[in-house]
Write an enzyme that holds these catalytic residues in place. Structure first.
Site, PDB file in Angstrom:
ATOM      1  N   GLU A  40     -12.385  -7.092   3.229  1.00 12.30           N
ATOM      2  CA  GLU A  40     -11.082  -6.417   3.328  1.00 12.30           C
ATOM      3  C   GLU A  40     -10.193  -7.175   4.306  1.00 12.30           C
ATOM      4  O   GLU A  40     -10.463  -7.188   5.508  1.00 12.30           O
ATOM      5  CB  GLU A  40     -11.259  -4.974   3.788  1.00 12.30           C
ATOM      6  CG  GLU A  40      -9.937  -4.237   3.968  1.00 12.30           C
ATOM      7  CD  GLU A  40     -10.097  -2.878   4.617  1.00 12.30           C
ATOM      8  OE1 GLU A  40      -9.101  -2.401   5.219  1.00 12.30           O
ATOM      9  OE2 GLU A  40     -11.201  -2.291   4.546  1.00 12.30           O
ATOM     10  N   ARG A  44      -2.125  -6.841   8.507  1.00 14.67           N
ATOM     11  CA  ARG A  44      -1.683  -6.684   9.892  1.00 14.67           C
ATOM     12  C   ARG A  44      -1.149  -7.981  10.474  1.00 14.67           C
ATOM     13  O   ARG A  44      -0.743  -8.012  11.645  1.00 14.67           O
ATOM     14  CB  ARG A  44      -2.836  -6.154  10.754  1.00 14.67           C
ATOM     15  CG  ARG A  44      -3.344  -4.792  10.304  1.00 14.67           C
ATOM     16  CD  ARG A  44      -4.528  -4.344  11.108  1.00 14.67           C
ATOM     17  NE  ARG A  44      -5.132  -3.133  10.549  1.00 14.67           N
ATOM     18  CZ  ARG A  44      -6.265  -2.589  10.968  1.00 14.67           C
ATOM     19  NH1 ARG A  44      -6.927  -3.154  11.977  1.00 14.67           N
ATOM     20  NH2 ARG A  44      -6.751  -1.509  10.395  1.00 14.67           N
ATOM     21  N   THR A  68      -4.975  -1.939   4.813  1.00 10.75           N
ATOM     22  CA  THR A  68      -3.746  -1.470   5.456  1.00 10.75           C
ATOM     23  C   THR A  68      -2.596  -1.404   4.451  1.00 10.75           C
ATOM     24  O   THR A  68      -1.453  -1.769   4.747  1.00 10.75           O
ATOM     25  CB  THR A  68      -3.361  -2.342   6.665  1.00 10.75           C
ATOM     26  OG1 THR A  68      -4.539  -2.696   7.402  1.00 10.75           O
ATOM     27  CG2 THR A  68      -2.454  -1.565   7.626  1.00 10.75           C
ATOM     28  N   LYS A 129     -11.899   6.367   1.538  1.00 10.56           N
ATOM     29  CA  LYS A 129     -12.140   5.889   2.911  1.00 10.56           C
ATOM     30  C   LYS A 129     -12.004   7.081   3.856  1.00 10.56           C
ATOM     31  O   LYS A 129     -11.051   7.855   3.757  1.00 10.56           O
ATOM     32  CB  LYS A 129     -11.112   4.802   3.234  1.00 10.56           C
ATOM     33  CG  LYS A 129     -11.052   4.365   4.684  1.00 10.56           C
ATOM     34  CD  LYS A 129      -9.964   3.298   4.845  1.00 10.56           C
ATOM     35  CE  LYS A 129      -9.756   2.904   6.284  1.00 10.56           C
ATOM     36  NZ  LYS A 129      -8.785   1.790   6.422  1.00 10.56           N
TER      37      LYS A 129
END
Length: 206
Positions: A40, A44, A68, A129
């Protein structure tokens, strides 16, 4: 392709914040060498999409994903870069609707409560998640959700490390865990690929 199929046999997913695109390929190779394939890459840093593209093109044994995801346009952008799955910290109607149109890049939406998990399930997401796991009750919370939500499987992320990952993975409603401990900033800064491979090898044995 459902998350359940894509993640069959996967128990640990590293959550990667890659500061420079030139680190992406050696980092991915180090993780794959340790037995960790599903990666993943979080949105960011400015180079995240370029990092996904590089991993997709040059590390054939890796399964790069995007993390994200906070806006629907992130999904198409990441798919164009070669991402094969997406992870979001939460779920909005707009993200859910777009995600359902991209069949070959399944979404793992983030939830923090039973209500949010039920909303995700209403959109067709039965693998979610659980975030931030360490701050919202950790193992006890997930154990408590098992009986009322028997058809939902969780990937706890946030506060997971080598010391507690195994405890999460023992739960019947947990299909994998996510964490940043496999590629800490200190090892990335030093480009210590053998050390990262060693962390991956230990994680793949969980």
């Amino acid at each position: 392709m459902a998350i359940a199929s894509l993640f069959s046999g996967v128990r640990v997913v590293p959550v990667l914040t890659i500061p420079r695109v030139e680190l992406a390929v050696p980092l991915a190779r180090a993780l794959v060498a340790g037995g960790i394939t599903h990666l993943e890459v979080t949105l960011r840093t400015d180079c995240a999409l370029a990092a996904i593209e590089a991993i997709s093109a040059r590390v054939p044994d890796a399964v790069p994903g995007v993390g994200t995801v906070t806006r629907p346009e992130h999904l198409a952008e990441a798919r164009g870069a070669g991402a094969r799955f997406a992870v979001s910290p939460g779920l909005t109607p707009a993200i859910a609707e777009v995600a359902r149109t991209i069949a070959d890049m399944p979404l793992l939406p983030g939830v923090a409560t039973a209500s949010e998990a039920m909303v995700a399930a209403s959109y067709g997401f039965d693998h979610v998640k659980f975030f931030p796991a360490g701050a919202i009750g950790s193992v006890a919370a997930l154990r408590g959700l098992a009986a009322p939500l028997p058809d939902i499987r969780f990937c706890p992320t946030g506060g997971i490390d080598a010391g507690n990952a195994g405890e999460y993975l023992m739960l019947g409603n947990v299909f994998c865990v996510g964490g940043s401990w496999l590629a800490p900033a200190g090892l990335l800064d030093k480009e210590d690929w053998p050390a990262i491979s060693a962390l991956a090898k230990a994680a793949s044995a969980l």
